[in-house]
Every structure is written in C-alpha cells, then in structure tokens.
Design an enzyme around this catalytic site. Structure first.
Site, mmCIF file in Angstrom:
data_model
loop_
_atom_site.group_PDB
_atom_site.id
_atom_site.type_symbol
_atom_site.label_atom_id
_atom_site.label_comp_id
_atom_site.label_asym_id
_atom_site.label_seq_id
_atom_site.Cartn_x
_atom_site.Cartn_y
_atom_site.Cartn_z
ATOM 1 N N GLU A 1 -9.550 -4.115 -6.441
ATOM 2 C CA GLU A 1 -9.050 -2.990 -5.648
ATOM 3 C C GLU A 1 -9.240 -1.656 -6.372
ATOM 4 O OE1 GLU A 1 -5.408 -3.098 -3.430
ATOM 5 O OE2 GLU A 1 -5.057 -5.174 -4.001
ATOM 6 N N HIS B 1 -7.439 -5.765 -0.712
ATOM 7 C CA HIS B 1 -6.215 -4.994 -0.507
ATOM 8 C C HIS B 1 -5.299 -5.700 0.507
ATOM 9 C CE1 HIS B 1 -3.826 -1.360 -0.590
ATOM 10 N NE2 HIS B 1 -3.936 -1.176 0.717
ATOM 11 N N SER C 1 0.832 -1.197 0.000
ATOM 12 C CA SER C 1 0.000 0.000 0.000
ATOM 13 C C SER C 1 0.877 1.260 0.000
ATOM 14 C CB SER C 1 -0.956 -0.039 1.185
ATOM 15 O OG SER C 1 -1.979 0.914 1.047
#
Length: 333
Positions: free
Chosen positions: A256, A286, A162
């Site tokens: 996502e 995610h 991320s």
C-alpha cells in the site's frame, strides 16, 4: 520498554493473487484516468454505494437505521452470539469524500460477528458539502450519545478503515483533550493518517499499490483540509501525541502507498507508551477485509481483529453477557 508488537503475515493464497492482478490491470488504470472535481465527488458517492452493495451480507445479519446524537448511520447485529453491551463504533473509509455505512457492510457485519458486538456505522458528514472538522464533530456527538444511552466506555471499541482510520485516531485525541472517557481499544485498517502525503511508501509503493492513485489522495486531502494546515495533528494524526490513548491494532498491506502511515502511527504510539500492534499483510491491497468472501487472508485478518477486541474489553463483560436481538436496534434512537 517497547510495548508494541509488529507482525508480518504472509499473503500467499491464489485467490489473493488473482484479485490483486485484476485490480492492477482493470481497476487502477481506470481510476488513474479519472479527473477529480466537486461534481465527480458527488457522483462517486452514489456510484460506490451502488457497486459495493453487490458484496454479500449474511442472511443472519440484522440491519436497521440509527440516529445517535443527531448523527445518522446504521446498526448491525450479526447472529445470536452478539453481546448487547458491546458496541463497535465504526467510521467508514472513502478518502473523506465517498463511502457510507451501506458501502462498508461487507466489513461491518463481519466486525459484528468476530467482535461479538453490535456495530454502529456512522454516516458522518463529508466533502464536498462539508470539510474539517465536521466528521470529528459528528463522531464526538455520536460517542457522547452512546455514553448517555448507558454504554460503558470499557465496552466500546472504535474502528475504521482508510480515512475512517484517520477519524478513529483524531476522535480519540479530541475526546482525550475534552477530558471524556476513552473507548476500550481501537482498530485501524489501512489508516490514512498523513494528509500531507509525505510518507516514504507514497513513493516506494506507488507502482506496487494495486488501487490508490496519488493524484486522488492529494486532491481529496485539499478538499477536506481546505484552509487548514494538513499537517495539523487533528488532520494528520501521524504528527500527534498519543499519550493517554487506549491500545491500538493497526492492519495494513505491504504494497500500500499508505504503509508508511500505518508504520508512523505505530511509532507515535510507542513514543507515547501506548500499546500498539502493527500487522503488515504481505501483498494485500487497501482495505482487503472487504473481500473476505474471496480472499482467505481477509478472513484471517478479521479473526485477528476479533481476538484483539476480546483481549481488551473489560472483564466485567463476562458478568453482563446479554444476547442482542434485532429488536435492540429497531427504529431510530
């Protein structure tokens, strides 16, 4: 010549379907109702660490505190097969406002296991107390300290999920511009690589993503970039030139909102002639890797990471195989 390799992995397990349904019905509605503020950011940092500590860590994993280049973090060694000359420098995710090495142990200990490497998970500075470029400065300091400690860049891997995937990319860009040796390769898990939040999947997957609300992304983007242009290449590396970067593996879920970020990273790598493998995992949420105890696809994704790392570490690694023990990382450096 196209050096990139894009692969789609099916997500068909019943465990994955159950987890995704639960996230859509129980987690995302709650997250969508949250009001983001500086106070909430401070509270969420503690709360996320507390919740994620419930994720299991194998009893054979050794964890000890670290202070490398003045940057805190922790070392992890998973089992007896780890090679002491290999290091995965890991940058945790959390949208640049929550998360820590503790919250991401479900990923990092498995990275150590599958890559047969020590993992140094950094506790880099984050908003609301800090903003860009503090995390990059911390990452560069820690990497330079690893080199000063004698680690060969050919045996160092950068990895992150991320926002940590973002930090992985921009740190390599900064190191390249500083003329420093780059790591052997990099692994990006569901990278948040466009803080302008303009990727196509931001819209097309808004109702399919079982976790990430768009209001949250836009808020934390502003809290991190502050007075800087969020389209700057060192804030949103989808706009950067990747010339000279090492081979990259990108993994992302097909539903996502950050799918476009991963695809654009692969496109930028291709433009620069950087070998890059993009793996799209169907229907996976995610950073699904953190759920490897329950979702078979997560375990397979981590195996893919291990195979990628083994393929790209220097051949000299075979000549310097030294097994790592807990004493290697005891205390602070």
């Amino acid at each position: 010549m196209n050096k990139n390799n894009n692969t789609v992995f099916p997500g068909t397990s019943w465990q994955g379907k159950v987890v995704i349904t639960a996230m859509k019905t129980l987690v995302k509605p709650v997250v969508n109702r949250l009001r983001f503020s500086r106070r909430f950011m401070k509270f969420s940092q503690l709360g996320f660490d507390t919740v994620t500590l419930a994720l299991p860590v194998h009893s054979d994993v050794h964890i000890s505190p670290a202070l490398v280049g003045g940057v805190p973090g922790e070392w992890l060694i998973a089992g007896r097969g780890v090679r002491s000359n290999r290091v995965v420098l890991y940058f945790h995710g959390g949208a640049y406002f929550f998360g820590s090495p503790r919250s991401h142990r479900a990923v990092t200990w498995r990275m150590s296991q599958h890559c047969k490497a020590k993992v140094l998970a950094l506790d880099y500075r984050q908003p609301p107390d800090w903003a860009y470029p503090a995390p990059i400065d911390d990452a560069v300091r820690a990497y330079k300290a690893l080199l000063e400690l004698g680690y060969d860049p050919d045996h160092i891997v950068f990895a992150g999920d991320s926002a940590g995937g973002n930090l992985t990319l921009v740190t390599m860009l900064r190191l390249r511009d500083l003329g420093l040796p780059l790591p052997s390769c990099a692994v990006l898990i569901s990278p948040w690589a466009d803080l302008t939040c303009t990727g196509e999947s931001i819209v097309s997957n808004a109702n399919h993503d079982p976790l990430i609300p768009m209001d949250a992304l836009r808020f934390v983007s502003g809290s991190y970039s502050r007075e800087h242009d969020p389209a700057s290449p060192l804030i949103s590396p989808v706009y950067a030139d990747y010339t000279g970067l090492p081979p990259i593996l990108v993994q992302v879920g097909s539903t996502e909102v950050l799918l476009s970020d991963a695809e654009r990273v692969a496109e930028q790598a291709e433009k620069a002639g950087v070998p890059c493998e993009l793996q799209v995992w169907e229907n996976m949420p995610h950073v699904f890797h953190a759920l490897a105890s329950w979702i078979p696809e997560a375990g397979r994704a981590l195996q893919e990471i291990g195979a990628f790392v083994h393929d790209h570490l220097s051949q000299r690694d075979d000549d310097s195989h030294v097994r790592a023990h807990a004493r290697v990382v005891r205390g602070r450096q």
